[in-house]
Design a protein around this motif. Structure first.
Motif, mmCIF file in Angstrom:
data_model
loop_
_atom_site.group_PDB
_atom_site.id
_atom_site.type_symbol
_atom_site.label_atom_id
_atom_site.label_comp_id
_atom_site.label_asym_id
_atom_site.label_seq_id
_atom_site.Cartn_x
_atom_site.Cartn_y
_atom_site.Cartn_z
ATOM 1 N N MET A 1 0.840 -1.184 0.000
ATOM 2 C CA MET A 1 0.000 0.000 0.000
ATOM 3 C C MET A 1 0.884 1.246 0.000
ATOM 4 S SD MET A 1 -3.039 0.828 2.638
ATOM 5 C CE MET A 1 -3.817 2.381 2.668
ATOM 6 N N ASP A 2 0.524 2.201 -0.836
ATOM 7 C CA ASP A 2 1.299 3.433 -0.929
ATOM 8 C C ASP A 2 1.127 4.283 0.317
ATOM 9 O OD1 ASP A 2 2.140 2.774 -3.467
ATOM 10 O OD2 ASP A 2 0.631 3.988 -4.483
ATOM 11 N N THR A 3 2.208 4.929 0.700
ATOM 12 C CA THR A 3 2.137 5.868 1.815
ATOM 13 C C THR A 3 1.645 7.216 1.294
ATOM 14 O OG1 THR A 3 4.370 6.765 1.541
ATOM 15 C CG2 THR A 3 4.137 4.742 2.885
ATOM 16 N N LEU A 4 1.349 8.098 2.219
ATOM 17 C CA LEU A 4 0.944 9.457 1.858
ATOM 18 C C LEU A 4 1.959 10.091 0.919
ATOM 19 C CD1 LEU A 4 -0.817 12.036 2.289
ATOM 20 C CD2 LEU A 4 0.640 12.520 4.266
ATOM 21 N N TRP A 5 3.232 10.013 1.275
ATOM 22 C CA TRP A 5 4.258 10.655 0.460
ATOM 23 C C TRP A 5 4.466 9.950 -0.873
ATOM 24 C CZ3 TRP A 5 5.673 15.447 0.765
ATOM 25 C CH2 TRP A 5 5.449 16.134 1.953
ATOM 26 N N ASP A 6 4.242 8.636 -0.942
ATOM 27 C CA ASP A 6 4.286 7.941 -2.237
ATOM 28 C C ASP A 6 3.223 8.530 -3.169
ATOM 29 O OD1 ASP A 6 6.289 6.138 -1.429
ATOM 30 O OD2 ASP A 6 4.820 4.639 -0.768
#
Length: 109
Positions: A1-6
């Motif tokens: 799952m992508d992080t906020l910054w990703d």
């Protein structure tokens, strides 16, 4: 799952590609302006929620929150435009500094 910054990095790449015809400094300035625009939309929704608009717009707290998230995303994009490699660290440092009182109050409670 992508992080906020990703997700911010991916969105930044899309937005930068759309604005590739503009100088970098102009893109940065326009993105900072986008933060104000998104915040204004949140304020307009709040006015509608409170029945304070002359155009009869009715709004909900959910719409206010949606526009606030738009403001946050725009702000994070602006930070990424300004410093693509350091935005995350800068955000963490500023967040830590600006939330000091909350941490101190929680520690004494």
């Amino acid at each position: 799952m992508d992080t906020l910054w990703d997700n911010i990095e991916k969105l930044s790449a899309v937005c930068r590609a759309a604005g590739a015809h503009l100088p970098d400094e102009e893109l940065k300035a326009l993105q900072v302006g986008k933060v104000a625009e998104e915040a204004d939309e949140a304020m307009h929704a709040l006015h509608g929620l409170k029945g304070l608009t002359t155009c009869g717009d009715d709004h909900t707290w959910s719409e206010v929150q949606n526009d606030l998230v738009g403001s946050v995303i725009a702000a994070l994009l602006a930070m990424h435009y300004i410093d693509p490699t350091g935005a995350h660290a800068t955000f963490d440092e500023v967040l830590h500094r600006r939330t000091r009182r909350g941490r101190e109050a929680a520690a004494t409670a």
